[in-house]
Design an enzyme around this catalytic site. Structure first.
Site, PDB file in Angstrom:
ATOM      1  N   ASP A   1       0.831  -1.194   0.000  1.00  0.00           N
ATOM      2  CA  ASP A   1       0.000   0.000   0.000  1.00  0.00           C
ATOM      3  C   ASP A   1       0.875   1.256   0.000  1.00  0.00           C
ATOM      4  O   ASP A   1       1.856   1.350   0.749  1.00  0.00           O
ATOM      5  CB  ASP A   1      -0.897  -0.021   1.245  1.00  0.00           C
ATOM      6  CG  ASP A   1      -1.795   1.186   1.340  1.00  0.00           C
ATOM      7  OD1 ASP A   1      -2.692   1.322   0.491  1.00  0.00           O
ATOM      8  OD2 ASP A   1      -1.595   1.999   2.270  1.00  0.00           O
TER       9      ASP A   1
ATOM     10  N   GLU B   1       1.646  -0.488  -5.009  1.00  0.00           N
ATOM     11  CA  GLU B   1       0.726   0.597  -5.331  1.00  0.00           C
ATOM     12  C   GLU B   1       1.629   1.814  -5.512  1.00  0.00           C
ATOM     13  O   GLU B   1       2.100   2.382  -4.527  1.00  0.00           O
ATOM     14  CB  GLU B   1      -0.295   0.827  -4.213  1.00  0.00           C
ATOM     15  CG  GLU B   1      -1.283   1.919  -4.568  1.00  0.00           C
ATOM     16  CD  GLU B   1      -2.217   2.277  -3.409  1.00  0.00           C
ATOM     17  OE1 GLU B   1      -3.367   2.649  -3.682  1.00  0.00           O
ATOM     18  OE2 GLU B   1      -1.794   2.201  -2.242  1.00  0.00           O
TER      19      GLU B   1
END
Length: 698
Positions: free
Chosen positions: A343, A379
């Site tokens: 993330d 990401e």
């Protein structure tokens, strides 16, 4: 209770069959107490007797699995210099393998009195309001478990949530719904197998915290992007406590592996649940704040925030890097996880301020013999300056391709100036990845993900409808590149619903025919809706759970057939880039106008052009098979028509092929061989906003 000197390594609580060794890193500490809690929650404090290289350690004989514990760190409480140590705060072990209980939001867990954040220290005891770390026995009977090790170019990812996928499934027993064991239930595993996905990517399962503001609204941190324990499976996803989450998580992985399905974890190493200078003291902040977090250089009371959550981990400190690498290795070696999606990964690459693709974190992963073999997915952005880094990660890494998502959405809602970029995205985004030594499978292609509209909502709403989140519809993305097909929300108009169904099929077909790794959001294969809410991070309820009683069976069958078609045809999952050059007689790829003529520079430059064909040569696959054999496939033409009206298409002329038959038709929801043949001179009607795939017939 005796405590012996023990060992500085490994960090955390390590049970050896006779007792447990405890070790905690803290440079500013002057004293560290190990706090053990009995069955009645009575606390026994033991001073850790040794310190080696700032690791405080001790061994307690007789302490074994199920023992609950925490730490109290005595040292400087000087926020102006970046230190928040105080013995009144019970702290979670950063290396805890299991955590019992949850944070109860009381003033005692904060370092200051409410209403006086810049004032004197809050010395109230936080122990009554804190969860406990748990000593665990890592032994588990893995039996014949094997890592599936699906090659990247054959991977199909299914992004899902432990609770969201299982809470409403009628075949999963009620006591197992929303748990690791529920996800391991044969009904779920068989569904994934029938769908054809090769990997399930789980939203965060590291132990996380529910925000106090959400709880005051009667909401919860459903998504889980608020970690507090990087080695602990989240305890709410277990059927019981005291470390059961570890065993049940392993059972889930074992069950999925037995079906050949890999497990990828969405991990949040960029920040923790302790927030900024106004946040609670739960773990790292009270242990060694200046080491673990990025602080403002001239004002170390405050935090550098590249994540929008209040803090960012300090990726320049060796003990932070050690914690993250130890966590990754633990999930691979002990928990048998196959890969990770990182993330806001751009935060992990920040050196002083800028994102650095050669940062220490990536160097460590590159040289680690265990972690470098896992599937690594970034990401590739954060909220800091220069944080959008699509295409800039090192060669080992795959990336969520946000440009693929945006371009494909724009193309199918008939935006101008998309054709040239669409060609790049459909063929693996060589403009982003080829120059860095990567292959087409560096691109994780997706149209939807957990953050944003579901696929059904993408074609049903122009605007977000997040009122249930309690933020006056201000949260969530406002520019969604969505199109409601003429009516906002549910419609009784058959024409609108037919168009929405066709658009969903268009998106799914594009995704599964594109070079790269397709990622499917859970429920998109069967028409799941969130009723226009594009930010369900706090909706742990039927808004976000998959409604198994309302599956669109027709769309589900279409998706299953599409995935099977992709698995059957290597020309749609090449390991090397298209070159546009002849190989075995014809070019490996060629682009055509609807009339069957080869496209030229003017065609690509025409901004309103939304219709074209692409020839994919199955005889021109340059990669060899696992035994050195030549890989061959059928040849196909994919016809795209994002224009609102039907058009006549002509297949490519000879020598590309003499006869063709339809194998995919999104206008009619068909996947599979047909007996009707088209000649190279045929004029084939392609409905408005539809896709057609033709297979060459000899």
């Amino acid at each position: 209770m005796d405590i012996w000197p023990g060992r500085a390594y490994p960090l955390g609580a390590t049970y050896d069959g006779a007792g447990t060794n405890f070790s905690l890193f803290s440079e500013p500490a002057s004293r560290v107490e190990l706090c053990l809690f009995d069955e009645h929650d009575h606390e026994t404090r033991l001073v850790l007797p040794e310190v080696t290289a700032y690791c405080w350690h001790g061994y307690v004989p007789g302490v074994g699995p199920g023992t609950r514990y925490g730490y109290r760190v005595d040292g400087p409480f000087d926020p102006g210099r970046g230190h928040w140590c105080h013995a009144s705060k019970l702290l979670l072990d950063p290396y805890a393998r299991a955590i019992e209980g949850h944070v109860r939001w009381d003033e005692a867990v904060f370092p200051y009195r409410f209403g006086d954040p810049e004032g004197s220290v809050n010395d109230a005891d936080s122990a009554p309001f804190m969860p406990r770390a748990v000593v665990v026995d890592t032994a588990f009977d893995w039996g014949q478990d094997r890592f599936p090790r699906t090659p990247l170019h054959k991977t199909v990812i299914y992004e899902a949530h432990v609770r969201g996928l299982t809470m409403r499934h009628p075949a999963v027993p009620p006591e197992l719904r929303g748990t690791y064991l529920g996800l391991a239930h044969p009904a779920i595993v068989e569904y994934l197998l029938a769908l054809g996905v090769t990997a399930i990517e789980l939203q965060p399962v590291h132990q996380f915290v529910h925000d106090s503001l959400l709880q005051e609204k009667g909401l919860r941190n459903y998504w889980g992007y608020n970690s507090i324990g990087f080695l602990a499976p989240h305890n709410e996803y277990a059927t019981s406590g005291r470390g059961a989450q570890v065993t049940e998580f392993k059972h889930m992985v074992k069950s999925l592996h037995a079906a050949g399905i890999e497990v990828i974890l969405d991990v949040v190493y960029n920040h923790t649940a302790e927030g900024n200078h106004l946040g609670p003291v739960l773990s790292l902040k009270g242990i060694d704040n200046a080491a673990y977090y990025r602080l403002v250089a001239d004002h170390p009371r405050y935090y550098m925030d590249y994540t929008g959550t209040g803090n960012s981990l300090n990726m320049r400190h060796p003990h932070v890097l050690q914690l993250l690498m130890d966590s990754l290795r633990y999930w691979i070696t002990d928990m048998h996880v196959d890969g990770f999606r990182f993330d806001l990964a751009a935060t992990l690459a920040r050196g002083l301020h800028d994102v650095d693709r050669l940062s220490a974190f990536f160097d460590l992963i590159q040289q680690d013999p265990i972690v470098c073999q896992a599937k690594l997915i970034a990401e590739p952005w954060d909220v800091g300056q220069g944080g959008y880094q699509v295409g800039n990660f090192p060669p080992l890494w795959c990336e969520w391709n946000g440009k693929y998502r945006d371009c494909v959405r724009d193309y199918w809602r008939s935006q101008d100036q998309t054709l040239g970029e669409f060609a790049y995205r459909f063929t693996g985004s060589s403009d982003l990845y080829e120059g860095t030594g990567r292959r087409p499978y560096a691109s994780i292609n997706f149209v939807t993900a957990h953050d944003g509209f579901t696929l059904r909502d993408l074609v049903s709403y122009n605007d977000k409808h997040n009122e249930a989140n309690g933020e006056d519809n201000r949260d969530g993305e406002s520019h969604n590149r969505s199109w409601n097909c003429g009516v906002e929300g549910p419609s009784d108009d058959p024409a609108v619903n037919a168009l929405r169904s066709r658009q969903q099929r268009n998106f799914l077909a594009t995704l599964l025919l594109s070079q790269g790794i397709p990622m499917l959001l859970s429920g998109d294969e069967a028409g799941r809706t969130q009723h226009g809410n594009n930010n369900v991070y706090c909706q742990d309820n039927e808004t976000s759970w998959l409604d198994w009683a309302a599956l669109d069976e027709s769309l589900l069958a279409f998706t299953r057939q599409l995935i099977a078609f992709r698995h059957a045809h290597p020309v749609f999952r090449r390991r090397k880039w298209f070159q546009g050059m002849e190989l075995h007689g014809l070019a490996d790829i060629e682009w055509f106008r609807p009339n069957g003529r080869v496209m030229d520079a003017d065609d690509w430059a025409t901004g309103h052009n939304k219709s074209f064909s692409v020839f994919l040569n199955g005889d021109a696959i340059p990669s060899l098979g696992p035994r050195g054999e030549r890989v061959r496939d059928q040849s196909f033409v994919v016809m795209f028509n994002a224009h609102y009206e039907a058009l006549r298409f002509t297949p490519p002329p000879e020598p590309f092929g003499r006869h063709w038959s339809t194998v995919i038709d999104t206008a009619h929801g068909h996947v599979g061989p047909t007996t009707r043949l088209f000649r190279a001179t045929s004029r084939i009607k392609l409905e408005g906003r539809s896709l057609l795939v033709l297979q060459r017939r000899e």
